[in-house]
Design an enzyme around this catalytic site. Structure first.
Site, mmCIF file in Angstrom:
data_model
loop_
_atom_site.group_PDB
_atom_site.id
_atom_site.type_symbol
_atom_site.label_atom_id
_atom_site.label_comp_id
_atom_site.label_asym_id
_atom_site.label_seq_id
_atom_site.Cartn_x
_atom_site.Cartn_y
_atom_site.Cartn_z
ATOM 1 N N GLY A 62 44.004 -0.326 57.786
ATOM 2 C CA GLY A 62 42.843 0.375 58.335
ATOM 3 C C GLY A 62 42.981 1.877 58.142
ATOM 4 N N SER A 63 42.303 2.624 59.004
ATOM 5 C CA SER A 63 42.242 4.081 58.821
ATOM 6 C C SER A 63 43.504 4.776 59.357
ATOM 7 C CB SER A 63 41.016 4.614 59.560
ATOM 8 O OG SER A 63 41.122 4.257 60.925
ATOM 9 N N PRO A 64 43.805 5.951 58.838
ATOM 10 C CA PRO A 64 44.951 6.701 59.374
ATOM 11 C C PRO A 64 44.804 6.989 60.870
ATOM 12 C CG PRO A 64 44.249 7.631 57.264
ATOM 13 C CD PRO A 64 43.234 6.598 57.636
ATOM 14 N N VAL A 76 43.349 5.172 63.266
ATOM 15 C CA VAL A 76 43.728 3.998 64.069
ATOM 16 C C VAL A 76 45.198 3.645 63.810
ATOM 17 C CG1 VAL A 76 43.201 1.574 64.595
ATOM 18 C CG2 VAL A 76 41.335 3.173 64.149
ATOM 19 N N GLY A 77 45.673 3.929 62.602
ATOM 20 C CA GLY A 77 47.086 3.700 62.287
ATOM 21 C C GLY A 77 48.005 4.410 63.288
ATOM 22 N N GLU A 110 49.065 0.026 56.324
ATOM 23 C CA GLU A 110 48.364 0.190 55.049
ATOM 24 C C GLU A 110 47.121 1.014 55.359
ATOM 25 O OE1 GLU A 110 49.201 -0.914 51.988
ATOM 26 O OE2 GLU A 110 50.979 -2.019 52.566
HETATM 27 N N1 LIG Z 1 45.918 0.718 52.397
HETATM 28 C C1 LIG Z 1 45.145 -0.344 52.288
HETATM 29 O O1 LIG Z 1 45.540 -1.376 51.740
HETATM 30 C C2 LIG Z 1 43.741 -0.323 52.839
HETATM 31 C C3 LIG Z 1 42.887 -1.362 52.499
HETATM 32 C C4 LIG Z 1 41.603 -1.355 53.012
HETATM 33 C C5 LIG Z 1 41.177 -0.359 53.842
HETATM 34 N N2 LIG Z 1 42.025 0.655 54.140
HETATM 35 C C6 LIG Z 1 41.554 1.754 54.980
HETATM 36 O O2 LIG Z 1 40.865 1.209 56.112
HETATM 37 C C7 LIG Z 1 39.836 2.081 56.528
HETATM 38 C C8 LIG Z 1 38.533 1.333 56.642
HETATM 39 O O3 LIG Z 1 38.642 0.164 57.364
HETATM 40 P P1 LIG Z 1 38.154 0.050 58.885
HETATM 41 O O4 LIG Z 1 36.954 0.920 59.102
HETATM 42 O O5 LIG Z 1 38.028 -1.394 59.196
HETATM 43 O O6 LIG Z 1 39.396 0.676 59.625
HETATM 44 P P2 LIG Z 1 39.665 0.839 61.182
HETATM 45 O O7 LIG Z 1 40.954 1.552 61.284
HETATM 46 O O8 LIG Z 1 38.485 1.408 61.893
HETATM 47 O O9 LIG Z 1 39.799 -0.671 61.741
HETATM 48 C C9 LIG Z 1 40.784 -1.560 61.266
HETATM 49 C C10 LIG Z 1 41.068 -2.608 62.336
HETATM 50 O O10 LIG Z 1 41.578 -1.960 63.500
HETATM 51 C C11 LIG Z 1 40.832 -2.334 64.662
HETATM 52 N N3 LIG Z 1 40.699 -1.145 65.504
HETATM 53 C C12 LIG Z 1 39.760 -0.155 65.400
HETATM 54 N N4 LIG Z 1 39.954 0.782 66.331
HETATM 55 C C13 LIG Z 1 41.035 0.392 67.048
HETATM 56 C C14 LIG Z 1 41.727 0.952 68.174
HETATM 57 N N5 LIG Z 1 41.337 2.084 68.740
HETATM 58 N N6 LIG Z 1 42.804 0.283 68.656
HETATM 59 C C15 LIG Z 1 43.214 -0.878 68.084
HETATM 60 N N7 LIG Z 1 42.581 -1.456 67.032
HETATM 61 C C16 LIG Z 1 41.507 -0.841 66.518
HETATM 62 C C17 LIG Z 1 39.508 -2.831 64.145
HETATM 63 O O11 LIG Z 1 38.951 -3.757 65.043
HETATM 64 C C18 LIG Z 1 39.873 -3.432 62.795
HETATM 65 O O12 LIG Z 1 40.257 -4.786 62.924
HETATM 66 C C19 LIG Z 1 39.796 3.173 55.466
HETATM 67 O O13 LIG Z 1 40.489 4.300 55.909
HETATM 68 C C20 LIG Z 1 40.505 2.541 54.277
HETATM 69 O O14 LIG Z 1 41.035 3.457 53.355
HETATM 70 C C21 LIG Z 1 43.296 0.685 53.672
#
Ligand SMILES: NC(=O)c1ccc[n+]([C@@H]2O[C@H](COP(=O)([O-])OP(=O)(O)OC[C@H]3O[C@@H](n4cnc5c(N)ncnc54)[C@H](O)[C@@H]3O)[C@@H](O)[C@H]2O)c1
Length: 474
Positions: free
Chosen positions: A194-196, A198-199, A216
């Site tokens: 997911g996003s940095p 939320v990471g 990731e």
């Molecule tokens: N490195 C990789 O392999 C890879 C692949 C795909 C996407 N991404 C990245 O992911 C991002 C887009 O995806 P997204 O919008 O789904 O990301 P996101 O970080 O918003 O959400 C990812 C997951 O985290 C959960 N989440 C969201 N907020 C949370 C919180 N506060 N606490 C706990 N869990 C939470 C969501 O429900 C979802 O399942 C982009 O930054 C993209 O570059 C990375």
């Protein structure tokens, strides 16, 4: 009345997986392969269901689903099945001289119970790809798919329910609330995509239980375009890499740094490629079946804001710019005259806008990239080997590709992942197996110097002599 809140369901499943994870420490390669085969068979016999679900979420073209959601997972399964026996074999290591007489090896034990949190942009691939690695490593897994792609999420839940017992693999659908409750549990490993932003939340939560993490993440992946390139070849690859999945790809080229000598010809060639791929009959790209949609209205508005902000601050549209709110359509868009103060150059675009920045010499392009957080991927296009080597040795990124984009994701032998802001840890193939494995150091004492106990207190003449020899020679 029975309490069926998601909290109690999660707690029950977590405990069942925790106990099962202890039994799985002794699982054999054939037992794990059996699970992987069941997963592969289900996918093979339900391809149409997978296509329909993902298409329903954001009109992703079937060809893109086949290659980027189904093939990516089935090839990962086949690769794991083929190599698992080797990966699981303890790795013997030779003894250093002071430990001669001992024998040692690295044992790959399953980390235990894993949590997989997935994003929406490749909803099947990015939830099930990590599951393949978790099963190969002998872990249990709870998967939390993204709430933004509800059809894909429901399909994943159905699939897992039909294949696995919940004490091995379970799915909990839902939003942040579900995710945050899961994060209170002491998982042995958390694999988050997911996003940095939320990471960082995931890593903080993991720290409470000292769970290990694979993160990731995303960010702005640049493509540096040298003056010496094959124009048609480079532009077609960039258009595909950028606009596949409607630009919603973590490793899509986020922006281009193009040598000033070729910028005009380059932009014209990009436009020609866009026409060729998405509007060959001049019917409007909104009528192309080969172009996906933005995942939802919130993201559509975010993309539109990025474009509006860039235009207000002096950028120009070279191609596209149209949005049709009903159906979340956003035209592939190329913008020039971009400056660093614009939002589009500050945040990850994650949509179909391609900003183009010119540079005068390669070192200034490298300097620009190095002034930003380390990207997930870096692309360089050049016919000049020295220029490519210079870019790759002077920059840092999770992955790098010369004269193409995105393809490194498909290579099982390459570690896939970011660095710092773009991620921690690696995935895919053997690297995925290692992410879910504890590399346990095992030493067996036999007849070595260290078994003579001559180094134990009280430290007499002999002990001191041996220590002096060790300090001097080893
Ligand atoms: N490195 C990789 O392999 C890879 C692949 C795909 C996407 N991404 C990245 O992911 C991002 C887009 O995806 P997204 O919008 O789904 O990301 P996101 O970080 O918003 O959400 C990812 C997951 O985290 C959960 N989440 C969201 N907020 C949370 C919180 N506060 N606490 C706990 N869990 C939470 C969501 O429900 C979802 O399942 C982009 O930054 C993209 O570059 C990375």
């Amino acid at each position: 009345m029975e309490d069926v809140s998601f909290e109690s369901e999660i707690s029950k499943t977590f405990s069942a997986q925790k106990s099962n994870a202890i039994l799985l420490r002794e699982s054999t390669s054939s037992q794990r392969i059996q699970q992987l085969e069941k997963l592969g068979d289900w996918i093979k016999s339900h391809q149409e269901d997978i296509r329909k679900a993902i298409h329903a979420d954001f009109k992703k073209p079937y060809a893109e689903i086949d290659i980027s959601e189904i093939f990516t997972v089935t090839s990962e399964i086949k690769y794991a099945i083929k190599n698992l026996k080797d990966w699981m074999k303890p790795k013997k290591v030779s003894a250093p001289i002071p430990l001669l007489g001992t024998s040692s090896y690295v044992q790959f034990e399953p980390k235990g119970n894993a949590l997989i949190i997935a994003p929406w942009n490749y909803p099947f691939n990015l939830a099930i790809g990590p599951l393949v690695s978790a099963l190969a490593a002998g872990c249990t897994a709870i998967i939390k798919p993204s709430e933004m792609t509800p059809h894909a999420s429901a399909l994943i839940r159905r699939m897992v329910g039909e294949i696995f017992e919940p004490e091995l693999v379970a799915v909990f659908e839902g939003d942040v609330e579900v995710s945050q409750y899961l994060l209170t549990k002491p998982f042995d490993h958390i694999f988050f995509t997911g996003s940095p932003a939320v990471g960082k939340i995931i890593m903080k939560a993991a720290a409470e239980n000292l769970s290990s993490v694979t993160l990731e993440l995303g960010g702005k992946s640049p493509a540096i375009i040298d003056r010496d390139i094959d124009l048609q070849d480079a532009t077609s690859k960039i258009i595909w890499g950028k606009f596949v999945n409607c630009g919603q790809t973590c490793i899509a080229p986020d922006y281009l740094l193009v040598h000033e000598d070729i910028i005009e010809a380059f932009v014209e060639a990009l436009k020609a490629e866009l026409h060729k791929m998405y509007d060959p009959k001049n019917k409007g790209i909104e009528n192309s079946k080969d172009y996906a949609r933005i995942v939802n209205e919130k993201h559509l508005n975010r993309i539109n804001f990025l474009l509006a902000d860039a235009l207000t601050n002096g950028a120009h549209i070279a191609f596209g710019g149209r949005m049709i709110a009903s159906g979340n359509f956003f035209e592939p868009t190329i913008i020039t005259g971009v400056t660093d103060s614009m939002e589009v150059m500050q945040e990850e675009i994650f949509g179909p806008i391609l900003p183009i920045v010119s540079y005068s010499d390669l070192d200034s392009a490298i300097k620009y990239v190095n002034s930003k957080p380390k990207p997930l991927a870096l692309y360089a296009f050049s016919n000049n080997q020295e220029a490519l080597d210079r870019v790759f040795s002077k920059t840092s990124s999770g992955g790098a590709v010369a004269n193409d984009c995105v393809l490194h994701f498909l290579h099982h032998e390459l570690p896939f992942g970011g660095i710092n802001n773009s991620g921690i840890g690696k995935a895919h193939g053997h690297h995925g197996f290692l992410a879910f494995s504890n590399e346990k150091a095992v030493l067996k004492q036999r007849t070595g110097i260290t078994s003579s106990k001559s180094l134990f207190p009280p430290y007499g003449f002999a002990a001191k002599k041996i220590i002096q020899v060790m300090l001097k020679w080893f």
